[in-house]
Scaffold this active site. Structure first.
Site, short mmCIF file in Angstrom:
data_model
loop_
_atom_site.label_atom_id
_atom_site.label_comp_id
_atom_site.label_asym_id
_atom_site.label_seq_id
_atom_site.Cartn_x
_atom_site.Cartn_y
_atom_site.Cartn_z
N CYS A 89 -3.77 4.63 8.06
CA CYS A 89 -3.99 4.16 9.40
C CYS A 89 -3.19 4.47 10.47
O CYS A 89 -3.40 4.62 11.68
CB CYS A 89 -4.23 2.52 9.32
SG CYS A 89 -4.77 2.02 7.95
N GLN A 123 -4.69 -4.06 -2.37
CA GLN A 123 -4.01 -2.92 -3.29
C GLN A 123 -3.76 -3.26 -4.73
O GLN A 123 -3.26 -2.33 -5.60
CB GLN A 123 -2.64 -2.07 -2.81
CG GLN A 123 -2.85 -1.41 -1.37
CD GLN A 123 -3.57 -0.31 -1.56
OE1 GLN A 123 -3.82 0.37 -2.60
NE2 GLN A 123 -4.15 0.35 -0.40
N THR A 129 -26.25 -10.82 9.21
CA THR A 129 -27.14 -10.35 8.24
C THR A 129 -26.26 -9.61 7.09
O THR A 129 -25.54 -8.80 7.49
CB THR A 129 -28.28 -9.72 8.64
OG1 THR A 129 -29.09 -10.49 9.54
CG2 THR A 129 -29.14 -9.10 7.52
N ASN A 146 0.85 -1.15 -0.11
CA ASN A 146 -0.03 -0.10 -0.09
C ASN A 146 0.62 1.28 0.24
O ASN A 146 0.37 2.16 -0.52
CB ASN A 146 -1.06 -0.12 1.31
CG ASN A 146 -0.31 -0.45 2.47
OD1 ASN A 146 0.07 -1.71 2.57
ND2 ASN A 146 -0.18 0.29 3.50
N SER A 162 -10.72 -5.19 -0.82
CA SER A 162 -11.66 -4.48 -0.03
C SER A 162 -12.22 -3.49 -1.02
O SER A 162 -11.55 -2.91 -1.86
CB SER A 162 -10.75 -3.53 0.77
OG SER A 162 -11.26 -2.56 1.43
N GLY A 163 -13.67 -3.13 -0.86
CA GLY A 163 -14.40 -2.48 -1.77
C GLY A 163 -13.74 -0.93 -1.90
O GLY A 163 -13.64 -0.48 -3.13
N HIS A 164 -13.42 -0.24 -0.69
CA HIS A 164 -13.22 1.08 -1.13
C HIS A 164 -11.89 1.36 -1.61
O HIS A 164 -11.62 2.49 -1.70
CB HIS A 164 -13.37 1.82 0.48
CG HIS A 164 -12.36 1.73 1.27
ND1 HIS A 164 -11.58 2.50 1.48
CD2 HIS A 164 -12.29 0.51 2.11
CE1 HIS A 164 -10.67 1.95 2.74
NE2 HIS A 164 -11.07 1.08 3.06
C1 LIG Z 1 -6.66 -0.63 3.27
C2 LIG Z 1 -5.90 -2.07 3.13
C3 LIG Z 1 -6.38 -2.90 4.11
C4 LIG Z 1 -7.62 -2.78 5.05
O1 LIG Z 1 -8.94 -2.62 4.20
P1 LIG Z 1 -10.20 -2.12 4.90
O2 LIG Z 1 -11.21 -2.59 4.30
O3 LIG Z 1 -9.76 -0.54 5.07
O4 LIG Z 1 -10.29 -2.87 6.34
C5 LIG Z 1 -5.59 -3.93 4.23
N1 LIG Z 1 -4.76 -4.38 3.53
C6 LIG Z 1 -4.05 -3.53 2.69
C7 LIG Z 1 -2.96 -3.76 1.86
C8 LIG Z 1 -4.91 -2.03 2.56
O5 LIG Z 1 -4.18 -1.39 1.83
#
Ligand SMILES: *Cc1c(COP(=O)(O)O)cnc(C)c1O
Length: 387
Positions: free
Chosen positions: A322, A176, A234, A148, A196-198
């Protein structure tokens, strides 16, 4: 109004309008519980099933091997805690995301042994080190796909082979990588993989863990028989629908060349910024995802540069979101052998699909002048250049 340009897409990405549109009905008319047998439930169950197919298509796996979670962190935790038992040995690396590192540290305090394999100056793990670390009680290798902070892509296919030969489970955090490079669980040879969606233009608070058929995985959450009894609770239907749409758009994006466009923007940004004196690319020489560049500006306090750029309308970061606000230098950059002051002088620029060529020009009109101004104020820098 100041123009705002967002180049911190490794922290989170904006939800694409199509994703929001796909999600909207599931906050309104389609509100059913996906476990209900009446029509309301059938509607949302069908939507969850469709989303599972889309995620499966992105990862080249059967839909039955996709488990929806509350995000990347939960998927990483489920992979690690789901496989490891007390007395087991786990192999991971020094540059993992904290969702993996702190899960391993927790297990270390509760009767597991952990080997943290190092990385070289480009931020790459030597698969030979992974192989040499294996023991008779090793149950899991967990090594990320793309980092990341630097974007460095690990030799996961080689690690997958090593894991398969040794009969050890292999988990890779592909958060990533998804949407930036093609991810195929069979090519990688992993048993578990996190997205991860976001991080690829889906919503926050939803993710998925790929779990290869036959993997012995203990759940972390107990309750109903959701997600084939692997993750009770759920379903977050709007989130899952959004994740599915984001996966679909990621897939069509590859066909359209979105990755190429990001790579072009990143290339221009990087070339121009590296013309500033006393700068350098962190992770030079490693294969990287197309959207990330991490550059040090000697003599500068990274946090100060982030704040100064934010005032000008440019959003970037010093590393993992984070750990922002942390005084410690990045664990990733120090693991690569950077001096602490250079690690603290490093900035991550990460592009997303929404970024235009004008956004890159805006950054290029903003960063060099801000770096000069901060350096003029910096006694550290004056000492550096006068040496
Ligand atoms: C953002 C991230 C996560 C955590 O994902 P979240 O959906 O924010 O909990 C885990 N691993 C990597 C490499 C990330 O960049």
């Amino acid at each position: 109004m100041v123009r705002r340009v967002y180049l911190d897409n490794n922290a989170t990405t904006p939800v694409l309008p199509e994703v929001l549109e796909a999600m909207r009905p599931y906050f309104g008319e389609h509100f059913g519980n996906a476990s209900s047998i009446h029509r309301h439930g059938q509607e949302t169950r069908a939507a969850v099933d469709r989303a599972r197919e889309s995620v499966a298509a992105l990862l080249s796996c059967p839909a039955s091997e996709v488990v929806f979670t509350s995000g990347g962190t939960e998927a990483d935790n489920l992979a690690i805690f789901g496989v490891a038992s007390p007395g087991d040995h786990i192999v991971t690396s020094t540059i993992e995301h904290h969702a993996v590192l702190n899960s391993c540290r927790h297990l270390e305090a509760h009767g597991c042994e952990i080997t943290y394999v190092p990385v070289d100056s480009c931020g790459l793990v030597d698969p030979g080190d992974v192989k040499r670390a294996l023991r008779s009680n090793t149950s899991l290798i967990t090594i990320m796909l793309a980092n990341n902070e630097t974007g460095a892509v690990q030799s996961v296919e080689e690690i997958g082979k090593i894991a398969a030969e040794a009969g050890v489970y292999f988990h890779t955090d592909a958060v990533q990588a998804a949407g930036k490079i093609r991810v195929d669980v069979n090519k990688i040879g992993c048993d578990l993989l996190t997205i991860s969606g976001h991080k690829f233009h889906g919503p926050q608070g939803v993710g998925a863990l790929y779990v290869r058929k036959g993997t012995q995985l203990e759940p972390m959450l107990f309750g109903g028989r959701h997600e084939r009894s692997r993750r009770a609770g759920t379903e977050n239907v709007p989130g899952i629908v959004g994740l599915g749409k984001a996966a679909e758009l990621a897939q069509t994006g590859f066909e359209r060349g979105d990755d190429q466009a990001m790579s072009t923007g990143r290339g221009r940004l990087e070339r121009e910024l590296l013309k500033i004196e006393a700068t350098g690319l962190n992770g030079e020489g490693a294969p990287r995802v197309p959207n990330t560049t991490n550059i040090y500006f000697d003599g500068i306090e990274g946090e100060a540069l982030v704040i100064a750029l934010d005032l000008k309308g440019l959003a970037v970061s010093t590393g993992a979101a984070c750990s922002s606000g942390a005084i410690e230098p990045s664990h990733v950059l120090t693991a690569m052998g950077l001096r602490p002051d250079r690690a603290k002088a490093s900035i991550r620029f990460s592009l997303g699909k929404q970024n235009s060529a004008e956004d890159i020009e805006f950054a290029l009109a903003t960063v060099p002048a801000t770096v000069s101004r901060l350096r003029e104020l910096s006694p550290v820098y004056r000492n550096l250049v006068s040496k």
